[in-house]
Scaffold this motif. Structure first.
Motif, PDB file in Angstrom:
ATOM      1  N   GLU A  74      -3.667  -5.599  -6.728  1.00  0.00           N
ATOM      2  CA  GLU A  74      -3.995  -6.830  -6.007  1.00  0.00           C
ATOM      3  C   GLU A  74      -2.906  -7.105  -4.982  1.00  0.00           C
ATOM      4  O   GLU A  74      -1.719  -6.903  -5.249  1.00  0.00           O
ATOM      5  CB  GLU A  74      -4.096  -8.007  -6.978  1.00  0.00           C
ATOM      6  N   THR A  75      -3.337  -7.561  -3.806  1.00  0.00           N
ATOM      7  CA  THR A  75      -2.396  -7.961  -2.762  1.00  0.00           C
ATOM      8  C   THR A  75      -2.566  -9.448  -2.500  1.00  0.00           C
ATOM      9  O   THR A  75      -3.671  -9.917  -2.230  1.00  0.00           O
ATOM     10  CB  THR A  75      -2.640  -7.176  -1.458  1.00  0.00           C
ATOM     11  N   LEU A  76      -1.452 -10.174  -2.597  1.00  0.00           N
ATOM     12  CA  LEU A  76      -1.460 -11.615  -2.384  1.00  0.00           C
ATOM     13  C   LEU A  76      -0.674 -11.949  -1.130  1.00  0.00           C
ATOM     14  O   LEU A  76       0.348 -11.328  -0.849  1.00  0.00           O
ATOM     15  CB  LEU A  76      -0.829 -12.330  -3.587  1.00  0.00           C
ATOM     16  N   TYR A  77      -1.152 -12.932  -0.375  1.00  0.00           N
ATOM     17  CA  TYR A  77      -0.467 -13.373   0.841  1.00  0.00           C
ATOM     18  C   TYR A  77      -0.051 -14.832   0.663  1.00  0.00           C
ATOM     19  O   TYR A  77      -0.892 -15.693   0.406  1.00  0.00           O
ATOM     20  CB  TYR A  77      -1.379 -13.213   2.060  1.00  0.00           C
ATOM     21  N   LEU A  78       1.241 -15.096   0.805  1.00  0.00           N
ATOM     22  CA  LEU A  78       1.766 -16.444   0.602  1.00  0.00           C
ATOM     23  C   LEU A  78       1.795 -17.255   1.892  1.00  0.00           C
ATOM     24  O   LEU A  78       1.974 -18.470   1.853  1.00  0.00           O
ATOM     25  CB  LEU A  78       3.164 -16.372  -0.017  1.00  0.00           C
ATOM     26  N   ASP A  79       1.690 -16.592   3.038  1.00  0.00           N
ATOM     27  CA  ASP A  79       1.468 -17.245   4.335  1.00  0.00           C
ATOM     28  C   ASP A  79       2.577 -18.194   4.782  1.00  0.00           C
ATOM     29  O   ASP A  79       2.319 -19.177   5.479  1.00  0.00           O
ATOM     30  CB  ASP A  79       0.128 -17.984   4.349  1.00  0.00           C
TER      31      ASP A  79
END
Length: 228
Positions: A74-79
């Motif tokens: 899984e790839t998460l983006y915290l932005d």
């Protein structure tokens, strides 16, 4: 090579897309091959006017292909804002990473090195350490700092913290996969002798490996290990 199952669930925290592949792409591939769950969290995104939406979409598309290649779960983006983390209040940065660690509950974390030249890397390390404080049974059991070409060795060794690795992971069987994963970041690949070239990445892996009588390795600094 043995397995890396002792690492359990793994969270790799990267200030920017491609840092994770440069720092531990070969290790991530080994973990994924052994069936481990590998989660990558990208802390920042490019914001206008410095970065266009098209640029951000392009690099995220590159990351998607790269991560699929090495087997990221899984790839998460915290932005948070790229190249501007110093503008984010510490409470917000720490809170964002604390929520990440609470949600993922990793057994092992890989983080950028505090002595990297890029402020985003330094602040990500600090916030990750705040998030990983051992305050309950779910705290990460192992934390490793990885090295990032063009960041880790370009500050001021002797004045700033120096990267002195004490953990070496054999990536002989996954080096080519790591290089292919970095090639996916077409916008980031440079021509040799730039450090972000395929030749330089291979050279570093070869050197780190040879120092331990291996054909290729990634090197890390052990920040914390909890044995029970």
């Amino acid at each position: 090579m043995g397995d890396l199952n002792y690492m359990g669930k793994v969270l790799v925290i990267a200030p920017h897309p491609d840092d994770e592949i440069l720092g531990c792409g070969g290790t991530m591939a080994r973990l994924a091959k052994s069936g481990a769950e590998v989660v990558v969290a990208i802390v920042t995104r490019g914001m206008a006017p410095q970065f266009s939406d098209e640029f951000v979409a392009n690099i995220r598309a590159e990351a998607k292909i790269s991560h699929a290649l090495v087997g990221v779960s899984e790839t998460l983006y915290l932005d948070l804002p790229a190249a501007a983390l110093e503008t984010v209040p510490a409470m917000k940065l720490n809170g964002t990473l604390a929520k990440l660690v609470q949600d993922v509950r990793p057994d092992t974390m890989f983080v950028p090195f505090v002595g990297d030249i890029h402020t985003d890397h330094q602040l990500t390390f600090l916030a990750a350490m705040v998030a990983a404080r051992p305050r309950d049974i779910h705290a990460p059991r192992r934390i490793y700092a990885y090295e990032t070409l063009s960041e880790t060795n370009w500050y001021a060794p002797g004045i700033t913290p120096a990267f002195v690795p004490n953990i070496f992971i054999d990536i002989t069987e996954t080096l080519e996969l790591k290089l292919d994963a970095f090639r996916c970041f077409e916008s980031q690949v440079k021509a040799f002798p730039d450090e972000r070239s395929i030749e330089a990445i291979r050279a570093l892996a070869t050197m780190r490996g040879a120092s331990m009588y291996l054909k290729a390795a990634e090197a890390f600094m052990l920040i914390r290990q909890i044995d029970s």
